[in-house]
Design a protein around this motif. Sequence first.
Motif, PDB file in Angstrom:
ATOM      1  N   THR A  47       9.268  46.570  51.410  1.00  0.00           N
ATOM      2  CA  THR A  47       9.927  45.636  51.928  1.00  0.00           C
ATOM      3  C   THR A  47       9.839  44.049  51.575  1.00  0.00           C
ATOM      4  N   VAL A  48      10.665  43.273  51.395  1.00  0.00           N
ATOM      5  CA  VAL A  48      10.704  41.974  50.848  1.00  0.00           C
ATOM      6  C   VAL A  48      11.385  41.043  51.809  1.00  0.00           C
ATOM      7  N   LEU A  49      10.754  39.977  52.126  1.00  0.00           N
ATOM      8  CA  LEU A  49      11.362  38.809  52.968  1.00  0.00           C
ATOM      9  C   LEU A  49      12.021  37.826  51.934  1.00  0.00           C
ATOM     10  N   VAL A  50      13.215  37.674  51.869  1.00  0.00           N
ATOM     11  CA  VAL A  50      13.886  36.621  51.404  1.00  0.00           C
ATOM     12  C   VAL A  50      14.176  35.266  52.114  1.00  0.00           C
ATOM     13  N   LEU A  61      21.361  38.643  47.526  1.00  0.00           N
ATOM     14  CA  LEU A  61      20.267  39.258  47.197  1.00  0.00           C
ATOM     15  C   LEU A  61      19.866  40.450  48.324  1.00  0.00           C
ATOM     16  N   SER A  62      20.502  40.556  49.336  1.00  0.00           N
ATOM     17  CA  SER A  62      20.089  41.751  50.334  1.00  0.00           C
ATOM     18  C   SER A  62      20.941  42.553  49.842  1.00  0.00           C
ATOM     19  N   ILE A  63      22.322  42.427  49.354  1.00  0.00           N
ATOM     20  CA  ILE A  63      22.784  43.724  48.667  1.00  0.00           C
ATOM     21  C   ILE A  63      22.259  44.277  47.703  1.00  0.00           C
ATOM     22  N   ARG A  64      21.823  43.424  46.786  1.00  0.00           N
ATOM     23  CA  ARG A  64      21.347  43.921  45.226  1.00  0.00           C
ATOM     24  C   ARG A  64      19.943  44.602  45.482  1.00  0.00           C
ATOM     25  N   LEU A  73      14.218  41.661  54.700  1.00  0.00           N
ATOM     26  CA  LEU A  73      14.501  40.851  55.781  1.00  0.00           C
ATOM     27  C   LEU A  73      14.786  39.549  55.081  1.00  0.00           C
ATOM     28  N   THR A  74      15.822  38.859  55.919  1.00  0.00           N
ATOM     29  CA  THR A  74      16.199  37.654  55.522  1.00  0.00           C
ATOM     30  C   THR A  74      15.901  36.600  56.529  1.00  0.00           C
ATOM     31  N   ALA A  75      15.527  35.361  56.045  1.00  0.00           N
ATOM     32  CA  ALA A  75      15.447  34.085  57.083  1.00  0.00           C
ATOM     33  C   ALA A  75      15.859  32.964  56.465  1.00  0.00           C
ATOM     34  N   ALA A  76      16.323  31.804  57.181  1.00  0.00           N
ATOM     35  CA  ALA A  76      16.914  30.702  56.627  1.00  0.00           C
ATOM     36  C   ALA A  76      15.705  29.514  57.114  1.00  0.00           C
TER      37      ALA A  76
END
Length: 170
Positions: A47-50, A61-64, A73-76
Amino acid sequence: RRAALVASGHIAAGSRVVVDADAGEGLSLVPLAEPSRIERPVRAQPTVLVLDDNESLLELLSIRLTHESITVLTAATAAQARELIAAHRPNSALLDRYLPDGDGLALAIELRSAVPGMATMLMTGMELSSEERAECERFAIPVLRKPFLNEEAVTLIRSSLARASAAGAR
């Protein structure tokens, strides 16, 4: 010998065999009709948080990464990132240097001590100062320069995960 029998197709991989020691004739392998009861452990997806305030970059990046069997996991914001890290304990984090509510480099350094074993990486479109570069080197935080190809991000994440895994095995 068992590997040779599997390679030649005489027995199926994972088959159970009986090893018989015949006097004067060595060992013989006799495959059993029943399948092996040994269950192979299922490897969990990393699992990677971007963390980036650019929604388009997060989506790409999520798609790739999902295509590469990496949970994303994504955060702004740094605040969202901290919440996700506390809740999900990702294996790695790819953090933007400049955030609306903080400093990605400071967060990467914070995570190094708060979450041992988590691979942290920094991405930036700006040139790092000599002090920032020194901090990245000191804390072994690799830097991904924007703009980058998706493959560069995948390679960096995979190599950082491998290094973190190897360090944890020691």
